[in-house]
Design a protein around this motif. Structure first.
Motif, PDB file in Angstrom:
ATOM      1  N   LEU A 199      54.173 -12.066  17.673  1.00  0.00           N
ATOM      2  CA  LEU A 199      53.120 -12.559  17.484  1.00  0.00           C
ATOM      3  C   LEU A 199      52.073 -13.073  16.661  1.00  0.00           C
ATOM      4  CD1 LEU A 199      52.586  -7.869  17.275  1.00  0.00           C
ATOM      5  CD2 LEU A 199      51.494  -9.408  19.200  1.00  0.00           C
ATOM      6  N   ALA A 200      52.782 -14.393  16.400  1.00  0.00           N
ATOM      7  CA  ALA A 200      52.367 -15.653  15.657  1.00  0.00           C
ATOM      8  C   ALA A 200      50.640 -15.301  15.986  1.00  0.00           C
ATOM      9  CB  ALA A 200      52.399 -16.884  16.095  1.00  0.00           C
ATOM     10  N   ILE A 201      49.780 -15.769  14.797  1.00  0.00           N
ATOM     11  CA  ILE A 201      47.819 -15.670  15.159  1.00  0.00           C
ATOM     12  C   ILE A 201      47.726 -16.503  16.332  1.00  0.00           C
ATOM     13  CG2 ILE A 201      46.264 -16.378  13.295  1.00  0.00           C
ATOM     14  CD1 ILE A 201      47.601 -13.337  13.321  1.00  0.00           C
ATOM     15  N   ARG A 202      48.969 -17.622  16.168  1.00  0.00           N
ATOM     16  CA  ARG A 202      48.224 -19.024  16.632  1.00  0.00           C
ATOM     17  C   ARG A 202      49.414 -18.719  18.213  1.00  0.00           C
ATOM     18  NH1 ARG A 202      49.348 -23.557  13.130  1.00  0.00           N
ATOM     19  NH2 ARG A 202      48.832 -21.847  10.888  1.00  0.00           N
ATOM     20  N   PRO A 203      49.029 -18.041  19.237  1.00  0.00           N
ATOM     21  CA  PRO A 203      50.030 -18.095  20.490  1.00  0.00           C
ATOM     22  C   PRO A 203      50.715 -19.618  20.597  1.00  0.00           C
ATOM     23  CG  PRO A 203      47.853 -17.399  20.704  1.00  0.00           C
ATOM     24  CD  PRO A 203      47.990 -18.078  19.965  1.00  0.00           C
TER      25      PRO A 203
ATOM     26  N   ARG B  64      38.340 -10.051  -6.553  1.00  0.00           N
ATOM     27  CA  ARG B  64      36.062 -10.255  -5.415  1.00  0.00           C
ATOM     28  C   ARG B  64      35.929 -11.634  -4.846  1.00  0.00           C
ATOM     29  NH1 ARG B  64      32.895  -9.327 -11.280  1.00  0.00           N
ATOM     30  NH2 ARG B  64      33.557  -6.462 -11.437  1.00  0.00           N
ATOM     31  N   ASP B  65      36.900 -12.185  -4.665  1.00  0.00           N
ATOM     32  CA  ASP B  65      37.237 -13.536  -3.755  1.00  0.00           C
ATOM     33  C   ASP B  65      37.550 -12.930  -2.562  1.00  0.00           C
ATOM     34  OD1 ASP B  65      35.092 -14.992  -5.178  1.00  0.00           O
ATOM     35  OD2 ASP B  65      36.951 -16.293  -5.837  1.00  0.00           O
ATOM     36  N   LEU B  66      38.278 -12.376  -2.426  1.00  0.00           N
ATOM     37  CA  LEU B  66      39.758 -11.644  -1.611  1.00  0.00           C
ATOM     38  C   LEU B  66      39.056 -11.239  -0.993  1.00  0.00           C
ATOM     39  CD1 LEU B  66      42.059 -12.317   0.487  1.00  0.00           C
ATOM     40  CD2 LEU B  66      43.588 -10.285  -2.136  1.00  0.00           C
ATOM     41  N   GLU B  67      38.018 -10.117  -1.144  1.00  0.00           N
ATOM     42  CA  GLU B  67      37.963  -9.009  -0.604  1.00  0.00           C
ATOM     43  C   GLU B  67      37.296  -8.918   0.742  1.00  0.00           C
ATOM     44  OE1 GLU B  67      35.603  -5.280   0.741  1.00  0.00           O
ATOM     45  OE2 GLU B  67      35.055  -7.124  -0.717  1.00  0.00           O
ATOM     46  N   PRO B  68      35.973 -10.242   0.588  1.00  0.00           N
ATOM     47  CA  PRO B  68      35.169  -9.820   1.263  1.00  0.00           C
ATOM     48  C   PRO B  68      36.082 -11.166   2.226  1.00  0.00           C
ATOM     49  CG  PRO B  68      34.523 -12.409  -0.563  1.00  0.00           C
ATOM     50  CD  PRO B  68      35.239 -10.457  -0.510  1.00  0.00           C
ATOM     51  N   GLN B  69      36.685 -11.878   1.992  1.00  0.00           N
ATOM     52  CA  GLN B  69      37.218 -12.677   3.230  1.00  0.00           C
ATOM     53  C   GLN B  69      38.021 -12.402   4.085  1.00  0.00           C
ATOM     54  OE1 GLN B  69      38.905 -16.859   2.456  1.00  0.00           O
ATOM     55  NE2 GLN B  69      38.208 -17.190   0.689  1.00  0.00           N
ATOM     56  N   LEU B  70      38.990 -11.322   3.511  1.00  0.00           N
ATOM     57  CA  LEU B  70      39.984 -10.237   4.486  1.00  0.00           C
ATOM     58  C   LEU B  70      38.608  -9.285   5.409  1.00  0.00           C
ATOM     59  CD1 LEU B  70      42.113  -8.366   1.752  1.00  0.00           C
ATOM     60  CD2 LEU B  70      42.214 -10.397   3.375  1.00  0.00           C
ATOM     61  N   ALA B  71      37.656  -8.819   5.278  1.00  0.00           N
ATOM     62  CA  ALA B  71      36.572  -8.288   5.495  1.00  0.00           C
ATOM     63  C   ALA B  71      35.541  -8.851   6.737  1.00  0.00           C
ATOM     64  CB  ALA B  71      35.173  -7.659   5.004  1.00  0.00           C
ATOM     65  N   ARG B  72      36.231 -10.459   6.951  1.00  0.00           N
ATOM     66  CA  ARG B  72      35.316 -11.172   7.715  1.00  0.00           C
ATOM     67  C   ARG B  72      36.347 -11.848   8.478  1.00  0.00           C
ATOM     68  NH1 ARG B  72      34.301 -16.379   4.997  1.00  0.00           N
ATOM     69  NH2 ARG B  72      33.131 -14.776   3.316  1.00  0.00           N
ATOM     70  N   ALA B  73      37.544 -11.438   8.407  1.00  0.00           N
ATOM     71  CA  ALA B  73      38.608 -11.857   9.663  1.00  0.00           C
ATOM     72  C   ALA B  73      38.540 -10.299   9.745  1.00  0.00           C
ATOM     73  CB  ALA B  73      40.180 -11.906   8.642  1.00  0.00           C
ATOM     74  N   ALA B  75      36.347  -8.126  10.936  1.00  0.00           N
ATOM     75  CA  ALA B  75      35.059  -8.152  11.868  1.00  0.00           C
ATOM     76  C   ALA B  75      35.264  -8.581  12.923  1.00  0.00           C
ATOM     77  CB  ALA B  75      33.506  -9.249  11.199  1.00  0.00           C
ATOM     78  N   GLY B  76      34.744  -7.901  14.034  1.00  0.00           N
ATOM     79  CA  GLY B  76      34.674  -7.860  15.640  1.00  0.00           C
ATOM     80  C   GLY B  76      36.458  -7.567  15.835  1.00  0.00           C
ATOM     81  N   ARG B  77      37.406  -7.075  15.355  1.00  0.00           N
ATOM     82  CA  ARG B  77      38.436  -6.611  15.914  1.00  0.00           C
ATOM     83  C   ARG B  77      38.891  -4.818  15.498  1.00  0.00           C
ATOM     84  NH1 ARG B  77      40.524 -12.373  15.653  1.00  0.00           N
ATOM     85  NH2 ARG B  77      39.502 -13.461  14.372  1.00  0.00           N
ATOM     86  N   GLN B  78      39.535  -4.883  15.694  1.00  0.00           N
ATOM     87  CA  GLN B  78      40.457  -3.327  16.052  1.00  0.00           C
ATOM     88  C   GLN B  78      41.754  -3.292  15.700  1.00  0.00           C
ATOM     89  OE1 GLN B  78      38.354  -0.899  18.335  1.00  0.00           O
ATOM     90  NE2 GLN B  78      37.018  -0.487  17.211  1.00  0.00           N
ATOM     91  N   GLY B  79      42.444  -1.884  15.199  1.00  0.00           N
ATOM     92  CA  GLY B  79      43.591  -2.197  15.338  1.00  0.00           C
ATOM     93  C   GLY B  79      44.351  -2.423  14.719  1.00  0.00           C
ATOM     94  N   THR B  80      45.495  -2.662  15.237  1.00  0.00           N
ATOM     95  CA  THR B  80      46.724  -3.582  14.626  1.00  0.00           C
ATOM     96  C   THR B  80      46.032  -5.006  14.955  1.00  0.00           C
ATOM     97  OG1 THR B  80      47.501  -3.931  16.907  1.00  0.00           O
ATOM     98  CG2 THR B  80      48.606  -2.345  15.148  1.00  0.00           C
ATOM     99  N   GLU B  81      45.307  -5.685  15.588  1.00  0.00           N
ATOM    100  CA  GLU B  81      44.990  -7.131  15.308  1.00  0.00           C
ATOM    101  C   GLU B  81      44.101  -7.392  14.720  1.00  0.00           C
ATOM    102  OE1 GLU B  81      42.643  -9.552  18.179  1.00  0.00           O
ATOM    103  OE2 GLU B  81      42.426  -8.200  19.132  1.00  0.00           O
ATOM    104  N   ALA B  82      43.602  -6.084  14.295  1.00  0.00           N
ATOM    105  CA  ALA B  82      42.661  -6.457  12.738  1.00  0.00           C
ATOM    106  C   ALA B  82      43.294  -6.885  11.518  1.00  0.00           C
ATOM    107  CB  ALA B  82      41.754  -5.351  12.976  1.00  0.00           C
ATOM    108  N   LEU B  83      44.725  -5.933  11.639  1.00  0.00           N
ATOM    109  CA  LEU B  83      44.934  -6.086  10.573  1.00  0.00           C
ATOM    110  C   LEU B  83      45.959  -7.332  10.523  1.00  0.00           C
ATOM    111  CD1 LEU B  83      46.474  -2.304  10.729  1.00  0.00           C
ATOM    112  CD2 LEU B  83      45.498  -3.133   9.085  1.00  0.00           C
ATOM    113  N   VAL B  86      43.816  -9.635   8.844  1.00  0.00           N
ATOM    114  CA  VAL B  86      43.705  -9.352   7.667  1.00  0.00           C
ATOM    115  C   VAL B  86      44.904  -9.794   6.995  1.00  0.00           C
ATOM    116  CG1 VAL B  86      44.105  -7.524   6.443  1.00  0.00           C
ATOM    117  CG2 VAL B  86      42.424  -7.524   7.913  1.00  0.00           C
ATOM    118  N   ALA B  87      46.130  -9.793   7.651  1.00  0.00           N
ATOM    119  CA  ALA B  87      47.098 -10.157   6.866  1.00  0.00           C
ATOM    120  C   ALA B  87      47.168 -11.970   6.793  1.00  0.00           C
ATOM    121  CB  ALA B  87      48.886  -9.901   7.517  1.00  0.00           C
ATOM    122  N   HIS B  88      46.596 -12.450   7.616  1.00  0.00           N
ATOM    123  CA  HIS B  88      47.099 -14.272   8.016  1.00  0.00           C
ATOM    124  C   HIS B  88      45.738 -14.519   6.705  1.00  0.00           C
ATOM    125  CE1 HIS B  88      45.843 -18.196   9.676  1.00  0.00           C
ATOM    126  NE2 HIS B  88      47.114 -18.611   9.638  1.00  0.00           N
ATOM    127  N   ALA B  89      44.469 -13.940   6.404  1.00  0.00           N
ATOM    128  CA  ALA B  89      43.352 -14.642   5.680  1.00  0.00           C
ATOM    129  C   ALA B  89      44.164 -13.844   4.422  1.00  0.00           C
ATOM    130  CB  ALA B  89      42.329 -13.639   5.802  1.00  0.00           C
TER     131      ALA B  89
END
Lengths: 206, 206
Positions: A199-203, B64-73, B75-83, B86-89
């Motif tokens: 499950l790496a971000i970059r496959p 305050r810097d971190l939150e929008p970057q997580l939100a952007r990461a 965006a457009g994803r759902q569930g574990t993929e979104a998580l 976010v972890a990557h960001a």
DNA sequence: GTATATTAACTAATACAATTAGTTTGTCAA
DNA sequence: TTGACAAACTAATTGTATTAGTTAATATAC
């Protein structure tokens, strides 16, 4: 009562560690240690090599104290039950000795064999437990890291006051560990000794 | 070039944050900030309330810097993929801004509404993602804590040099997250909206 | 446009921390 | 008994944060 020999290195470190536990590692000063020992600050240099070295010694003490407590917690248990007991002992220690624990998490110079050895003892203990779950070598390393990160993350965030909501933190750690273990044993049940998830971000293979 | 107004509070904090990122939060002194700004140390007190307050400001800036970057990461994803995104960001930010990130983890006085608010924004973001996985309110909190602890634990242990073995740390985090998510969705698939596992060390009903 | 108030720099001084140098005094062993 | 060593000491230096009080430039009010 002036120039008699009353101290040794071990006692200085122990007193400093207690101070760090009681008042916080940040508040640890040579002045405080000297006062506690009823000596003058420069006299400390007969036993330790300055404040930075003293902090390192406290961290080393923490690592060496922690390992046998984890081992005792794991004794007589297996698999995830052993891991849960270890996690419990881990947080217990961190709460009882916050100064020593924090000192043990300081960035260590890459070439510090003593610290490396003390840390390796803990890692080895965890690996031996995980091996009994049937994980291969690579997964053991991944799992040890995840396990340590989860516990340390909880301790660290709790210390920082990061958990504002009124839900028991200890319970949250138990649940998080349970989910983590569930994933661990599930994967292994499905495809023992081989990784299913990549499950790496970059496959790897795009 | 003496008494003209050249600074404001925001710029002082930004310069200090950059210094903390570059040289480490521990090495941040008012002397270094003043030198960087070409003013004398006491002049800083026109903008900030001392070193402790400056560190708090840097942490607040980080949150305050971190939150929008997580939100952007997310965006457009759902569930574990979104998580996972976010972890990557999250780790990306911590590596790019170690000083700000570390400052954000400092023990905050219980009554600090600004810090609490900035932290809550991140927690809310994570909860909204987890809700879409079908978790109930209590489990959302547990899962948010576990998620944050896992990521923060990795970042923290990595910074402390705690991962001696030559295996990719980023990969370990991915695997650990995968296991954690596996447990999350598995439990929910089996008994949606109800807890199956009660793995406290001390069982509720003995 | 001038007077006034405010802002933001400054110098000077204080307190405290860590560290180093050099000195003195007990203690142990030859 | 005596000489080497260990472990305390005093004194001095450096670097840090902080406070007090001063001054000059800017903005605002009239």
């Amino acid at each position: 009562m002036a120039k008699t020999r009353r101290l040794d290195r071990v006692r200085v470190i122990a007193v400093a560690a207690d101070l760090a536990d009681e008042r916080g590692l940040e508040a640890l000063t040579l002045a405080a240690v000297a006062k506690e020992l009823n000596i003058r600050i420069p006299s400390l240099y007969n036993h330790i090599d300055g404040l930075a070295a003293l902090r390192r010694e406290i961290g080393l003490l923490g690592l060496r104290d922690l390992e046998p407590q984890l081992a005792r917690a794991a004794a007589g248990r297996q698999g995830t039950e052993a891991l849960r007991a270890v996690a419990h002992a881990y947080t217990l220690y961190a709460n009882a000795h916050p100064g020593r624990y924090l000192a043990a998490q300081r960035p260590a110079s890459a070439s510090d064999p003593e610290l490396a050895l003390a840390g390796a003892a803990i890692v080895d203990l965890l690996r031996s437990i995980l091996k009994s779950l049937g994980l291969n070598a690579r997964d053991q390393i991944h799992a040890v890291r995840g396990f340590r990160a989860l516990i340390h993350g909880f301790i660290s965030l709790q210390a920082a006051g990061g958990f504002g909501l009124p839900v028991e933190v200890e319970q949250s750690l138990d649940r998080a560990l349970a989910w983590f273990f569930e994933g661990l044993v599930l994967q292994n049940r499905q495809r023992p000794r081989r990784n299913k998830y990549r499950l790496a971000i970059r496959p790897k293979r795009p």
